[in-house]
Design an enzyme around this catalytic site. Structure first.
Site, PDB file in Angstrom:
ATOM      1  N   ASN A 126       0.827  -1.205   0.000  1.00 28.52           N
ATOM      2  CA  ASN A 126       0.000   0.000   0.000  1.00 28.52           C
ATOM      3  C   ASN A 126       0.864   1.259   0.000  1.00 28.52           C
ATOM      4  O   ASN A 126       0.391   2.356   0.237  1.00 28.52           O
ATOM      5  CB  ASN A 126      -0.939  -0.028   1.205  1.00 28.52           C
ATOM      6  CG  ASN A 126      -2.127   0.900   1.001  1.00 28.52           C
ATOM      7  OD1 ASN A 126      -2.390   1.358  -0.113  1.00 28.52           O
ATOM      8  ND2 ASN A 126      -2.811   1.219   2.069  1.00 28.52           N
ATOM      9  N   TRP A 575      -6.813  -3.982   3.096  1.00 31.11           N
ATOM     10  CA  TRP A 575      -6.442  -2.759   3.800  1.00 31.11           C
ATOM     11  C   TRP A 575      -6.280  -2.984   5.296  1.00 31.11           C
ATOM     12  O   TRP A 575      -6.338  -2.071   6.093  1.00 31.11           O
ATOM     13  CB  TRP A 575      -7.437  -1.634   3.468  1.00 31.11           C
ATOM     14  CG  TRP A 575      -7.273  -1.182   2.035  1.00 31.11           C
ATOM     15  CD1 TRP A 575      -6.268  -1.562   1.173  1.00 31.11           C
ATOM     16  CD2 TRP A 575      -8.101  -0.290   1.288  1.00 31.11           C
ATOM     17  NE1 TRP A 575      -6.441  -0.954  -0.050  1.00 31.11           N
ATOM     18  CE2 TRP A 575      -7.547  -0.167  -0.017  1.00 31.11           C
ATOM     19  CE3 TRP A 575      -9.255   0.429   1.593  1.00 31.11           C
ATOM     20  CZ2 TRP A 575      -8.112   0.635  -1.013  1.00 31.11           C
ATOM     21  CZ3 TRP A 575      -9.821   1.237   0.605  1.00 31.11           C
ATOM     22  CH2 TRP A 575      -9.253   1.338  -0.677  1.00 31.11           C
ATOM     23  N   HIS A 706     -10.962  13.810  -6.851  1.00 35.65           N
ATOM     24  CA  HIS A 706      -9.753  14.258  -6.138  1.00 35.65           C
ATOM     25  C   HIS A 706      -9.508  15.739  -6.353  1.00 35.65           C
ATOM     26  O   HIS A 706      -8.608  16.309  -5.755  1.00 35.65           O
ATOM     27  CB  HIS A 706      -8.536  13.473  -6.620  1.00 35.65           C
ATOM     28  CG  HIS A 706      -8.660  12.005  -6.363  1.00 35.65           C
ATOM     29  ND1 HIS A 706      -8.656  11.480  -5.099  1.00 35.65           N
ATOM     30  CD2 HIS A 706      -8.820  10.952  -7.195  1.00 35.65           C
ATOM     31  CE1 HIS A 706      -8.810  10.174  -5.169  1.00 35.65           C
ATOM     32  NE2 HIS A 706      -8.917   9.830  -6.426  1.00 35.65           N
TER      33      HIS A 706
END
Ligand code: GLN
Ligand code: ZN
Length: 766
Positions: A126, A575, A706
């Site tokens: 990640n 995650w 974003h």
């Protein structure tokens, strides 16, 4: 005596010192000296820590203010003209390349406006690196000497280090050609780049470095012939300059190198490092190519996870290497850099002590490496071994780890549970009848702006300064506001807005048995952005509904359908720090069962459109094509289907994907009725065409969440027009790229209004 080595240490500081100072520097609230001082303090503390722990080979140049790959681009002058033209200070050029820079003109300086370079996931971790971007005008030359400076800084403390650099072949291979030079093949630059590596390596030698670590992690990928040859060429070139260079350890990690083994044979390097945590099966083959004068660095302490090492198991493996090569040719090491682990377990004061005893963070891991090295060298570490064996067996037999009911339930999963009752076409007919949605149905991905007010109230609730009732009232008022807004602008499928969620995985993790959380377990994701992954410690189950209350409230105040919103099993797994004692498939299926119950509860409570997000499904894809990858695709899809197949035909299942290029073939097997995917920045017509054959319905994300930029109605129309040239209208949903939680209300309102207007425009056309 067997040596101990660390491939890299986290650079964020035990209390996120690096983030704090970097962000204040960006805001103009800290000076560059203050920034550099904190960097120096972190480096010095890390070296001392390792020295005091007794590590023999301590890394330097593993520090970075942003990203170690970006550091190399700066060092080698791989700076596109759009950045260099501003003549910024090197550190500001670094940040501009990493995150973009917009600065108004002042009396002394002209205005700056430049976007960031591309950021890409670092293999299957990640962590994200900033992609080197080459053009025909790239001219490699040394620009500063960061590795030498940091080596000397450690030397001044009396600490001899082994500088780390990404190797030349990985550096080029992980880069790309810039927009103006699309015909450029990065690997073709190797010959030009090698002399510059030699220059910096010679400087290191002149400064007193006896060894360096060159990382070539690309050796665990499926490499084209050209890249394999490049490895040979590069290291033979270094071999021809050996007299003026430090000794080289060539390091690989995150997988097996066996398919690329030929390129590693007979290389003139002093040592080879392999990751035996991720790929223990490569042991015999890789050991067989270690030359008579070469050392083997045995990566046995996991750089990617938080579990205590099993000393007995690791020592056995190292001993096997010693038997073959002799003690003086074996080095005990971390599997990869410890960058991917939190800094120090001692900072965790709230963990259940039983569970805490199973963990090891970076600070603990360096001690583990030393203990294993001592053990295989015949030193007495019996106390450590005994304590370690005790922790390992306590974890294996703990009630927290094992839940028989869950294990039984996973064993009882059958094909029927992983399959909707009817095929898509039949479901679609029933769903059309139930929902009667217009053509070009509009929706969002789930979250609405997470305002300061939301964060303040959540903190108050966590701290206990407001009651559960007060908090619920606040959340409901947020939900109501979001529902009214969506009704007002005319969206078709509404969401409740996710105001109650701190994070899409943590929120569910906190309600699932078998998860635990740290208070300070931060890991760098990119630049100054760190994440605190939840930890899966045991068999996973859902004691009670997790999201039903909020969805039901939202549905109770509107006549439009409200979409329930869950995080999928693979994303919950990816995650988090997963268990290392149970395979990932099993953990995904346990999560799938917990989510299945949630999906079914939502349905019974009247929520008939349910979205199960799987943004992380792509990043979980194993690095190499082959058995492991096909197995992953199979179990990932199975987990999703187990979670979502318990519903009636006329309950509509949605899913959502983002963060990477998606292969539609990978998501077909999920059999969701509707998927939404990130799309706004993919202007490639081939990418649109790939999705044409996706059998079910799709929303191709129409704007970038974003960015605060508001696309006009006309812009939406022209975008949809382009897509409709190669995409069937009757399958087409209208939605943004992803959730809106990081946006402000102002731009959210405008963008969504324009998006809905554009959908209405097309309804009139069709
Ligand atoms: N439903 C989530 C949201 O809207 C999805 C987030 C994601 O895909 N990263 O925030
Ligand atoms: Zn998303």
């Amino acid at each position: 005596m067997v040596q101990s080595a660390i491939l890299g240490f986290p650079r964020i500081g035990p209390n996120r010192e690096l983030k704090k100072i970097t962000e204040s520097y960006w805001k103009g609230k800290a000076t560059v000296e203050e920034l550099f001082n904190v960097g120096k303090e972190i480096r010095n503390a890390n070296w001392k820590l390792q020295k005091e722990a007794g590590v023999d080979i301590i890394p330097s140049n593993d520090f970075s203010f942003y990203d170690q790959v970006l550091d190399l681009s700066l060092l080698f002058n791989v700076i596109p003209e759009r950045y260099s033209k501003y003549n910024l200070a090197p550190i500001d050029t670094l940040f501009a390349m990493g995150r973009g820079l917009q600065r108004k003109a002042t009396e002394t300086e002209k205005a700056v406006d430049v976007t960031a370079l591309e950021m890409v996931k670092w293999f299957d971790s990640n962590y994200h690196y900033v992609r080197p971007t080459f053009s025909h005008s790239t001219e490699f030359k040394l620009n500063g000497q960061k590795p030498v400076d940091e080596f000397l800084e450690a030397k001044e403390l009396g600490i001899q280090t082994r500088p780390v650099l990404l190797g030349p072949v990985s550096y080029l291979f992980l880069g790309k050609a810039d927009k103006d030079s699309l015909d450029l093949e990065p690997l073709s630059l190797l010959e030009k780049l090698l002399p510059v590596y030699v220059e910096i390596l010679s400087k290191l030698k002149a400064a007193g470095a006896t060894e360096v670590q060159l990382d070539e992690p690309i050796l665990v990928l499926d490499l084209p012939q050209q890249a394999q040859e490049a490895i040979k060429k590069a290291y033979e070139f270094f071999g021809s300059k050996a007299a003026s260079l430090p000794q080289i350890t060539l390091a690989t990690y995150f997988g097996t190198v066996v398919p690329n083994l030929d390129s590693l044979k007979n290389l003139p390097v002093a040592a080879l490092h392999f990751d035996f945590v991720r790929a223990p099966a490569q042991f015999d083959e890789v050991v067989s190519i270690v030359g008579d004068n070469q050392k083997l660095s045995v990566g046995v302490v996991d750089g990617r996870n938080i579990w205590k090492n099993d000393f007995a198991k690791s020592s056995d493996l190292v001993n096997k290497a010693i038997e073959k090569l002799g003690a003086d040719r074996v080095i005990v090491s971390t599997s990869s850099s410890l960058l991917h682990t939190p800094v120090d377990l001692e900072n965790e004061t709230k963990l259940n002590p039983e569970i805490k005893d199973w963990f090891s963070f970076a600070t603990q891991k360096i001690k583990e490496v030393v203990v294993i090295a001592k053990n295989v060298s015949g030193e007495d570490v019996s106390a450590e071994l005994k304590a370690n064996a005790k922790s390992i067996s306590a974890r294996a037999s703990s009630k927290i780890t094992n839940d028989e009911a869950v294990q039984k339930r996973v064993a009882s999963i059958n094909e029927k549970m992983a399959k909707r009752a009817a095929p898509f076409e039949a479901r679609l007919a029933e769903q059309t009848k139930r929902f009667n949605l217009p053509l070009f149905p509009t929706t969002t991905i789930g979250s609405f702006p997470q305002t300061k007010d939301i964060r303040i109230n959540r903190n108050k609730f966590v701290k206990g300064t407001i009651t559960a009732e007060e908090y619920e009232k606040f959340i409901n008022s947020e939900i109501e506001m979001v529902i009214r807004f969506q009704e007002e602008i005319g969206l078709d499928v509404l969401v409740h807005g996710e105001p109650e969620r701190n994070d899409m995985v943590q929120y569910f993790g906190e309600q699932i048995n078998g998860y635990t959380f740290t208070t300070n377990g931060w890991v760098q994701s990119y630049g100054s952005r760190y994440v605190r992954p939840p930890i899966i410690v045991g068999d996973l189950s859902r004691p009670k509904p997790m999201s039903v209350k909020e969805s039901v409230y939202a549905q109770s105040i509107t006549t439009k359908p409200v979409k329930g919103m869950l995080t999928g099993p693979v994303t919950c797994l990816r995650w988090s720090f997963p268990r290392d004692d149970v395979d990932q498939k099993t953990q995904a299926l346990q999560l799938a069962l917990a989510l299945r119950d949630e999906v079914n509860d939502l349905e019974s409570a009247g929520i008939r459109i349910i979205q199960v997000d799987e943004p992380a499904i792509r990043e979980g894809l194993p690095l190499r094509a082959g058995e492991e990858r096909s197995a992953y695709l199979k179990w990932a899809a199975e987990a999703f289907r187990v979670a979502t197949s318990g519903v009636a035909n006329d309950t509509q299942i949605h899913s959502h994907f983002c963060y990477s290029d998606l292969d539609p073939n990978h998501i077909k097997a999920l059999d969701a009725d509707v998927v939404s995917i990130e799309f706004s920045k993919k202007d490639d017509p081939n990418y649109i065409a790939e999705f044409k054959n996706y059998p079910n319905h799709i929303g191709l994300g129409l704007f970038d969440i974003h960015s605060p930029r508001v696309p006009s109605k006309e812009e939406f129309i022209s975008k949809i027009q382009t897509i409709l040239k190669s995409y069937p209208a009757e399958k087409f949903w209208v939605n943004p790229d992803c959730g809106l939680k990081t946006r402000d209300w102002e731009e959210t309102k405008l963008s969504l209004t324009n998006m809905v207007e554009a959908a209405k425009y097309f309804r009139e056309q069709y």
